[in-house]
Design a protein around this motif. Structure first.
Motif, PDB file in Angstrom:
ATOM      1  N   GLU A 105       0.812  -1.209   0.000  1.00  0.00           N
ATOM      2  CA  GLU A 105       0.000   0.000   0.000  1.00  0.00           C
ATOM      3  C   GLU A 105       0.854   1.271   0.000  1.00  0.00           C
ATOM      4  O   GLU A 105       0.336   2.370   0.220  1.00  0.00           O
ATOM      5  CB  GLU A 105      -0.928  -0.010   1.218  1.00  0.00           C
ATOM      6  CG  GLU A 105      -1.921  -1.181   1.193  1.00  0.00           C
ATOM      7  CD  GLU A 105      -2.822  -1.191   2.406  1.00  0.00           C
ATOM      8  OE1 GLU A 105      -2.638  -0.319   3.284  1.00  0.00           O
ATOM      9  OE2 GLU A 105      -3.709  -2.055   2.473  1.00  0.00           O
ATOM     10  N   ARG A 106       2.149   1.136  -0.261  1.00  0.00           N
ATOM     11  CA  ARG A 106       3.031   2.304  -0.237  1.00  0.00           C
ATOM     12  C   ARG A 106       3.088   3.003  -1.593  1.00  0.00           C
ATOM     13  O   ARG A 106       4.143   3.417  -2.044  1.00  0.00           O
ATOM     14  CB  ARG A 106       4.445   1.878   0.201  1.00  0.00           C
ATOM     15  CG  ARG A 106       4.494   1.346   1.632  1.00  0.00           C
ATOM     16  CD  ARG A 106       5.894   0.888   2.040  1.00  0.00           C
ATOM     17  NE  ARG A 106       6.300  -0.314   1.305  1.00  0.00           N
ATOM     18  CZ  ARG A 106       7.310  -0.347   0.447  1.00  0.00           C
ATOM     19  NH1 ARG A 106       7.986   0.760   0.180  1.00  0.00           N
ATOM     20  NH2 ARG A 106       7.638  -1.474  -0.145  1.00  0.00           N
ATOM     21  N   THR A 107       1.965   3.084  -2.264  1.00  0.00           N
ATOM     22  CA  THR A 107       1.914   3.746  -3.569  1.00  0.00           C
ATOM     23  C   THR A 107       0.652   4.602  -3.639  1.00  0.00           C
ATOM     24  O   THR A 107      -0.357   4.323  -2.976  1.00  0.00           O
ATOM     25  CB  THR A 107       1.874   2.722  -4.721  1.00  0.00           C
ATOM     26  OG1 THR A 107       0.728   1.891  -4.558  1.00  0.00           O
ATOM     27  CG2 THR A 107       3.122   1.864  -4.739  1.00  0.00           C
ATOM     28  N   TYR A 108       0.700   5.661  -4.456  1.00  0.00           N
ATOM     29  CA  TYR A 108      -0.473   6.521  -4.634  1.00  0.00           C
ATOM     30  C   TYR A 108      -1.541   5.836  -5.472  1.00  0.00           C
ATOM     31  O   TYR A 108      -2.729   6.105  -5.326  1.00  0.00           O
ATOM     32  CB  TYR A 108      -0.061   7.842  -5.286  1.00  0.00           C
ATOM     33  CG  TYR A 108       0.659   8.778  -4.343  1.00  0.00           C
ATOM     34  CD1 TYR A 108      -0.044   9.510  -3.392  1.00  0.00           C
ATOM     35  CD2 TYR A 108       2.039   8.917  -4.401  1.00  0.00           C
ATOM     36  CE1 TYR A 108       0.615  10.368  -2.522  1.00  0.00           C
ATOM     37  CE2 TYR A 108       2.705   9.772  -3.548  1.00  0.00           C
ATOM     38  CZ  TYR A 108       1.997  10.497  -2.602  1.00  0.00           C
ATOM     39  OH  TYR A 108       2.649  11.329  -1.744  1.00  0.00           O
ATOM     40  N   SER A 109      -1.102   4.987  -6.386  1.00  0.00           N
ATOM     41  CA  SER A 109      -2.044   4.243  -7.227  1.00  0.00           C
ATOM     42  C   SER A 109      -1.631   2.782  -7.227  1.00  0.00           C
ATOM     43  O   SER A 109      -0.455   2.459  -7.014  1.00  0.00           O
ATOM     44  CB  SER A 109      -2.069   4.797  -8.651  1.00  0.00           C
ATOM     45  OG  SER A 109      -0.779   4.759  -9.227  1.00  0.00           O
ATOM     46  N   SER A 110      -2.586   1.902  -7.448  1.00  0.00           N
ATOM     47  CA  SER A 110      -2.290   0.479  -7.410  1.00  0.00           C
ATOM     48  C   SER A 110      -1.609   0.025  -8.699  1.00  0.00           C
ATOM     49  O   SER A 110      -2.135   0.262  -9.794  1.00  0.00           O
ATOM     50  CB  SER A 110      -3.570  -0.333  -7.223  1.00  0.00           C
ATOM     51  OG  SER A 110      -3.304  -1.719  -7.398  1.00  0.00           O
ATOM     52  N   PRO A 111      -0.455  -0.647  -8.598  1.00  0.00           N
ATOM     53  CA  PRO A 111       0.186  -1.180  -9.806  1.00  0.00           C
ATOM     54  C   PRO A 111      -0.691  -2.161 -10.574  1.00  0.00           C
ATOM     55  O   PRO A 111      -0.450  -2.410 -11.752  1.00  0.00           O
ATOM     56  CB  PRO A 111       1.433  -1.877  -9.258  1.00  0.00           C
ATOM     57  CG  PRO A 111       1.728  -1.178  -7.977  1.00  0.00           C
ATOM     58  CD  PRO A 111       0.378  -0.864  -7.399  1.00  0.00           C
ATOM     59  N   LEU A 112      -1.719  -2.691  -9.915  1.00  0.00           N
ATOM     60  CA  LEU A 112      -2.577  -3.663 -10.578  1.00  0.00           C
ATOM     61  C   LEU A 112      -3.444  -3.041 -11.663  1.00  0.00           C
ATOM     62  O   LEU A 112      -3.800  -3.715 -12.637  1.00  0.00           O
ATOM     63  CB  LEU A 112      -3.473  -4.371  -9.560  1.00  0.00           C
ATOM     64  CG  LEU A 112      -2.755  -5.304  -8.580  1.00  0.00           C
ATOM     65  CD1 LEU A 112      -3.740  -5.847  -7.559  1.00  0.00           C
ATOM     66  CD2 LEU A 112      -2.069  -6.447  -9.321  1.00  0.00           C
ATOM     67  N   ASP A 113      -3.780  -1.746 -11.503  1.00  0.00           N
ATOM     68  CA  ASP A 113      -4.683  -1.151 -12.491  1.00  0.00           C
ATOM     69  C   ASP A 113      -4.343   0.293 -12.856  1.00  0.00           C
ATOM     70  O   ASP A 113      -5.122   0.959 -13.529  1.00  0.00           O
ATOM     71  CB  ASP A 113      -6.130  -1.223 -12.002  1.00  0.00           C
ATOM     72  CG  ASP A 113      -6.322  -0.595 -10.625  1.00  0.00           C
ATOM     73  OD1 ASP A 113      -5.454   0.185 -10.193  1.00  0.00           O
ATOM     74  OD2 ASP A 113      -7.350  -0.895  -9.983  1.00  0.00           O
ATOM     75  N   GLU A 114      -3.175   0.772 -12.445  1.00  0.00           N
ATOM     76  CA  GLU A 114      -2.789   2.131 -12.795  1.00  0.00           C
ATOM     77  C   GLU A 114      -2.423   2.223 -14.279  1.00  0.00           C
ATOM     78  O   GLU A 114      -2.209   1.194 -14.938  1.00  0.00           O
ATOM     79  CB  GLU A 114      -1.590   2.581 -11.950  1.00  0.00           C
ATOM     80  CG  GLU A 114      -0.312   1.799 -12.231  1.00  0.00           C
ATOM     81  CD  GLU A 114       0.796   2.110 -11.238  1.00  0.00           C
ATOM     82  OE1 GLU A 114       0.600   2.944 -10.343  1.00  0.00           O
ATOM     83  OE2 GLU A 114       1.870   1.479 -11.354  1.00  0.00           O
ATOM     84  N   ASP A 115      -2.353   3.445 -14.810  1.00  0.00           N
ATOM     85  CA  ASP A 115      -1.927   3.612 -16.200  1.00  0.00           C
ATOM     86  C   ASP A 115      -0.561   2.973 -16.398  1.00  0.00           C
ATOM     87  O   ASP A 115       0.316   3.047 -15.525  1.00  0.00           O
ATOM     88  CB  ASP A 115      -1.854   5.095 -16.560  1.00  0.00           C
ATOM     89  CG  ASP A 115      -3.228   5.736 -16.662  1.00  0.00           C
ATOM     90  OD1 ASP A 115      -4.220   4.984 -16.748  1.00  0.00           O
ATOM     91  OD2 ASP A 115      -3.309   6.982 -16.636  1.00  0.00           O
ATOM     92  N   LEU A 116      -0.377   2.384 -17.559  1.00  0.00           N
ATOM     93  CA  LEU A 116       0.845   1.618 -17.805  1.00  0.00           C
ATOM     94  C   LEU A 116       2.099   2.488 -17.697  1.00  0.00           C
ATOM     95  O   LEU A 116       3.158   2.004 -17.289  1.00  0.00           O
ATOM     96  CB  LEU A 116       0.773   0.961 -19.186  1.00  0.00           C
ATOM     97  CG  LEU A 116       1.839  -0.085 -19.488  1.00  0.00           C
ATOM     98  CD1 LEU A 116       1.817  -1.200 -18.456  1.00  0.00           C
ATOM     99  CD2 LEU A 116       1.641  -0.659 -20.888  1.00  0.00           C
ATOM    100  N   GLU A 117       1.993   3.776 -18.025  1.00  0.00           N
ATOM    101  CA  GLU A 117       3.172   4.642 -17.957  1.00  0.00           C
ATOM    102  C   GLU A 117       3.689   4.737 -16.516  1.00  0.00           C
ATOM    103  O   GLU A 117       4.901   4.834 -16.288  1.00  0.00           O
ATOM    104  CB  GLU A 117       2.863   6.022 -18.518  1.00  0.00           C
ATOM    105  CG  GLU A 117       1.792   6.778 -17.765  1.00  0.00           C
ATOM    106  CD  GLU A 117       1.419   8.078 -18.453  1.00  0.00           C
ATOM    107  OE1 GLU A 117       0.839   8.929 -17.776  1.00  0.00           O
ATOM    108  OE2 GLU A 117       1.720   8.234 -19.656  1.00  0.00           O
ATOM    109  N   PHE A 118       2.795   4.673 -15.524  1.00  0.00           N
ATOM    110  CA  PHE A 118       3.239   4.703 -14.138  1.00  0.00           C
ATOM    111  C   PHE A 118       3.956   3.398 -13.769  1.00  0.00           C
ATOM    112  O   PHE A 118       4.938   3.404 -13.033  1.00  0.00           O
ATOM    113  CB  PHE A 118       2.042   4.922 -13.199  1.00  0.00           C
ATOM    114  CG  PHE A 118       1.539   6.329 -13.191  1.00  0.00           C
ATOM    115  CD1 PHE A 118       2.168   7.313 -12.420  1.00  0.00           C
ATOM    116  CD2 PHE A 118       0.453   6.694 -13.956  1.00  0.00           C
ATOM    117  CE1 PHE A 118       1.710   8.624 -12.427  1.00  0.00           C
ATOM    118  CE2 PHE A 118      -0.009   8.002 -13.971  1.00  0.00           C
ATOM    119  CZ  PHE A 118       0.623   8.966 -13.200  1.00  0.00           C
ATOM    120  N   THR A 119       3.472   2.303 -14.309  1.00  0.00           N
ATOM    121  CA  THR A 119       4.110   1.016 -14.035  1.00  0.00           C
ATOM    122  C   THR A 119       5.517   0.976 -14.630  1.00  0.00           C
ATOM    123  O   THR A 119       6.465   0.520 -13.984  1.00  0.00           O
ATOM    124  CB  THR A 119       3.258  -0.128 -14.613  1.00  0.00           C
ATOM    125  OG1 THR A 119       1.980  -0.113 -13.992  1.00  0.00           O
ATOM    126  CG2 THR A 119       3.913  -1.477 -14.379  1.00  0.00           C
TER     127      THR A 119
END
Length: 323
Positions: free
Chosen positions: A295-309
């Motif tokens: 939970e140490r992220t502003y958005s979830s890597p599971l469904d965030e925009d791919l550019e953030f991943t």
């Protein structure tokens, strides 16, 4: 004239300097006859060389569909194997229809999350190279070979590899002003052969690293004879103004051989995309990031925009380099 044989693949670019082709076979019937003869000889030689039950990597694209139509004559007991992530519904449906049409047993490989993660990790270890296209191709090959062996199919492992390079699969050749299509086409063909029909690629021993008896893997179109055939055919037989489909003559030949027109004329992405492997790798990356960061992220890597991943992966790599 080059002989048609059972070699797994011939490294044409390493063995000769490719001169410009004649492209003087303009009659569709004659070109079809030559393609027909090539496929019959190539598949018969491969099946004779490897007398076990043959395996066809049936992706649902025109190359493997056309091969299926000939393999049914030569080895009707062959096993057809299709790799699918479960999302590539159209390609899988076409592959299933073709397998049923020709009476092949059809094995569909659809690994679950755990199976895919293990398959991906094993392929990455074997290839030791982080190129998504190579890894995706490796995942499919390993999965298809394993599924075939589990079913006792240890004969020639056949794929339509090489056809795109010779007959401009997925491309539309645009001649320069004043240039003939044949000249532009042949320039692209020779460049493809130079780039693809060589051992001097990213991973020269690609097949040796991935599957036992790699010489069983027959890349049907990667031969001197196939290059000679392609350089003899008029490109207008494969690409015509007003039609977006590629490899038109392959599609017309498939229809003549009984493949339904809607199946023969359907488009298809490259195998790495159509199989779903690239998408599955992205999903695996998201799962790993979610597990690592919680939970140490502003958005979830599971469904965030791919550019953030992508950015997150790169920043984590930088952090690792600074440790």
């Amino acid at each position: 004239m080059y002989a048609v044989n059972a070699t797994p693949a011939e490294f044409v670019a390493d063995e000769r300097v490719l001169a410009p082709g004649s492209h003087d076979i303009a009659d569709a019937a004659e070109a079809m006859q030559r393609i027909d003869a090539y496929l019959r000889q190539r598949l018969a030689a491969a099946v004779e060389r490897w007398p076990g039950r043959p395996v066809l990597q049936l992706s649902g694209g025109i190359d493997s569909i056309l091969i299926a139509s000939y393999l049914a004559d030569i080895a009707p007991a062959a096993l057809a194997v299709t790799y699918s992530s479960g999302d590539a519904d159209e390609e899988l449906e076409r592959a299933s229809r073709v397998a049923a049409l020709y009476g092949f047993e059809h094995c569909v490989v659809q690994p679950d999350v755990e199976e895919f993660d293990a398959l991906l990790a094993g392929t990455v270890r074997a290839l030791a190279y982080p190129e998504p296209w190579e890894i995706a191709a490796g995942v499919v090959l390993v999965a298809v070979d394993r599924a075939a062996r589990e079913r006792g199919a240890d004969g020639a492992l056949l794929s339509g590899a090489g056809a795109d390079a010779l007959f401009m699969g997925g491309k539309r050749i645009q001649p320069r002003a004043g240039e003939r299509l044949a000249a532009a086409w042949d320039e692209a063909l020779r460049a493809n052969v130079s780039r693809n029909f060589t051992r001097r690629r990213f991973i020269p021993d690609f097949y040796e690293r991935l599957i036992p008896q790699p010489e069983r893997h027959i890349q049907v179109w990667q031969t001197h004879a196939a290059v000679e055939l392609a350089q003899g055919c008029d490109p207008a037989l494969f690409q015509r103004d007003g039609e977006e489909s590629d490899k038109l003559l392959f599609r017309e030949l498939a229809v003549e051989r009984g493949v339904p027109a809607d199946v023969a004329n359907a488009g298809k992405n490259p195998m790495q995309v159509s199989s779903g492997v690239v998408g599955d790798v992205v999903a695996a990356a998201r799962r790993r990031l979610a597990a690592d960061f919680g939970e140490r992220t502003y958005s979830s890597p599971l469904d965030e925009d791919l550019e953030f991943t992508v950015a997150r992966l790169y920043l984590e790599r930088l952090r690792g380099e600074q440790r």
